[in-house]
Design a protein around this motif. Structure first.
Motif, short mmCIF file in Angstrom:
data_model
loop_
_atom_site.label_atom_id
_atom_site.label_comp_id
_atom_site.label_asym_id
_atom_site.label_seq_id
_atom_site.Cartn_x
_atom_site.Cartn_y
_atom_site.Cartn_z
N ASP A 30 -32.08 -34.83 -15.23
CA ASP A 30 -32.07 -35.90 -14.24
C ASP A 30 -30.66 -36.05 -13.71
O ASP A 30 -29.72 -35.45 -14.22
N THR A 31 -30.49 -36.87 -12.67
CA THR A 31 -29.15 -37.18 -12.17
C THR A 31 -29.01 -38.69 -11.98
O THR A 31 -30.01 -39.38 -11.74
N VAL A 32 -27.78 -39.16 -12.08
CA VAL A 32 -27.51 -40.59 -11.91
C VAL A 32 -26.29 -40.79 -11.00
O VAL A 32 -25.33 -40.03 -11.07
N THR A 33 -26.39 -41.81 -10.15
CA THR A 33 -25.25 -42.29 -9.38
C THR A 33 -24.91 -43.67 -9.93
O THR A 33 -25.79 -44.54 -10.01
N VAL A 34 -23.66 -43.85 -10.34
CA VAL A 34 -23.21 -45.11 -10.94
C VAL A 34 -22.47 -45.91 -9.87
O VAL A 34 -21.50 -45.43 -9.29
N THR A 35 -22.94 -47.13 -9.63
CA THR A 35 -22.35 -48.02 -8.62
C THR A 35 -21.81 -49.24 -9.34
O THR A 35 -22.48 -49.82 -10.19
N ARG A 36 -20.59 -49.64 -8.95
CA ARG A 36 -19.94 -50.77 -9.61
C ARG A 36 -19.48 -51.77 -8.56
O ARG A 36 -19.04 -51.40 -7.48
N GLN A 37 -19.59 -53.05 -8.88
CA GLN A 37 -19.09 -54.12 -8.00
C GLN A 37 -17.57 -54.16 -8.14
O GLN A 37 -17.04 -54.46 -9.20
N MET A 38 -16.86 -53.84 -7.05
CA MET A 38 -15.40 -53.79 -7.07
C MET A 38 -14.84 -54.93 -6.23
O MET A 38 -15.38 -55.26 -5.17
#
Length: 123
Positions: free
Chosen positions: A20-28
Motif C-alpha cells: 500500500d502507499t500513504v501520504t502523511v499530511t500535518r497541520q502546520m
C-alpha cells in the motif's frame, strides 16, 4: 551483525508487506494575509510504501442526532525512518480503495513502526 540483520528485515518487509502507499499530511502553523495565526495542511510525506490492516475485529457504532456513526480501528505499518505525529492525516491507497485516517502515537521498532489509525464514517 545486528545492523545487517535489521537492514535485511527492513528490505524484506518492504518487498513483501508494503504493498500500500500513504501520504502523511500535518497541520502546520501559518500566517494569513491579514497577519493572523492559523494552520494549514501540508503533505510531509507522499506515496510512502506501507501496509494497512485491521487492528480490532469489533466495529464500534452509535446513533447521533442526524446520523449513525461507525468507527473502525486499523493499523498501519511502515519504515521507522518517517516521523509520524499523533493526529497526522494519513491518506492510504489500499488496492483500489482510498482511506483517510487519523494517526495515534506510533510504536517504533528497529525494522518498522506500527501506528493505530482510525477513520469515522456516517451510514
Amino acid at each position: 551483525m545486528a545492523m545487517i540483520q535489521n537492514t535485511y528485515l527492513k528490505d524484506l518487509l518492504s518487498s513483501i508487506m508494503y504493498t500500500d502507499t500513504v501520504t502523511v499530511t500535518r497541520q502546520m502553523p501559518t500566517i494569513d494575509e491579514e497577519g493572523a495565526d492559523g494552520y494549514k495542511p501540508v503533505d510531509v510525506y507522499v506515496n510512502i510504501p506501507c501496509k494497512l490492516s485491521q487492528y480490532g475485529k469489533e466495529l464500534e457504532s452509535n446513533q447521533e442526532d442526524r446520523a449513525f456513526k461507525l468507527r473502525t480501528d486499523l493499523r498501519l505499518c511502515m519504515d521507522p525512518k518517517y516521523k509520524v505525529l499523533p493526529n497526522d492525516i494519513m491518506t492510504v491507497c489500499h488496492e483500489d480503495q482510498t482511506f483517510v485516517l487519523y494517526a495515534a502515537q506510533p510504536f517504533c521498532y528497529e525494522d518498522h513502526q506500527e501506528i493505530s489509525v482510525r477513520r469515522r464514517e456516517e451510514a
